[in-house]
Design a protein around this motif. Sequence first.
Motif, short mmCIF file in Angstrom:
data_model
loop_
_atom_site.label_atom_id
_atom_site.label_comp_id
_atom_site.label_asym_id
_atom_site.label_seq_id
_atom_site.Cartn_x
_atom_site.Cartn_y
_atom_site.Cartn_z
N VAL A 214 -26.08 -53.07 46.64
CA VAL A 214 -25.41 -52.57 45.45
C VAL A 214 -24.87 -51.18 45.75
O VAL A 214 -25.32 -50.49 46.67
CB VAL A 214 -26.36 -52.54 44.24
N TYR B 159 -27.61 -64.27 42.28
CA TYR B 159 -26.64 -63.23 42.62
C TYR B 159 -26.27 -63.23 44.10
O TYR B 159 -25.15 -62.87 44.46
CB TYR B 159 -27.16 -61.85 42.21
N VAL C 294 -20.73 -52.95 42.80
CA VAL C 294 -21.85 -53.64 42.17
C VAL C 294 -22.86 -52.59 41.73
O VAL C 294 -23.29 -51.75 42.54
CB VAL C 294 -22.51 -54.64 43.14
N ARG D 48 -31.52 -54.57 46.89
CA ARG D 48 -31.96 -54.92 45.54
C ARG D 48 -32.99 -56.04 45.60
O ARG D 48 -32.81 -57.02 46.32
CB ARG D 48 -30.75 -55.35 44.71
N ALA E 41 -26.53 -51.99 39.76
CA ALA E 41 -27.76 -52.64 39.28
C ALA E 41 -28.33 -51.84 38.12
O ALA E 41 -28.31 -50.61 38.12
CB ALA E 41 -28.78 -52.73 40.40
#
Length: 205
Positions: A190, A153, A166, A145, A168
Amino acid sequence: MTMHKNLLRAEIRARRNQYWDSQGHGKVRGERDALTANFRQALDAFGITPSREHPLAAFYPMEKEPDISGILASFDPVLLPVLARENGTLLREPRWALHSRGDELARPNPRFPAQSRAPIREAQALEAASVVLIAGLSVDEAGTRLGQGGGWYDRALLYKNASAPVIACIFDWEYRGKEWLPHEDHDIPVDGVITPLRFIKLGVK
């Protein structure tokens, strides 16, 4: 690598500005509902139902980010980031607040998103979250990401429960597929992506 990331950020932000202006300040018909539906699809795919004990951790969107207000309205309570003190100064470490529907939001610093007025919780509060929905500028097929560059983060996700996926939230054109993004050792991948058009579960052959 930092220069490469900054160039990518500048390109994506420029396209977001164009998109925002072309759509009448970003109010895209159906975007809010589509993101909510795609997030529910993600929850089904991961077999997760957020609860008060294990809430959704999310973010309050800035003006040119995808409109996840429908998602925030669908779950109660929600863990939201707290980035600034009441006087507007930036907090050094990640902090959260457990935001209940109907509670007021504050924006002590216009550079950062709105945040809950609920009591501030330590970074470890993220351990209780069942799923973490995060902002970003781009994601590739490997789950790398590209964020805004502040590293918030990167620090915050160190405290999440290992079982919590996770996800996004980006615009559709910001998913790069096999066009790899710059990756550093501290980057936490993610597990999925939602856009106004789709949900993509990553790490699936």
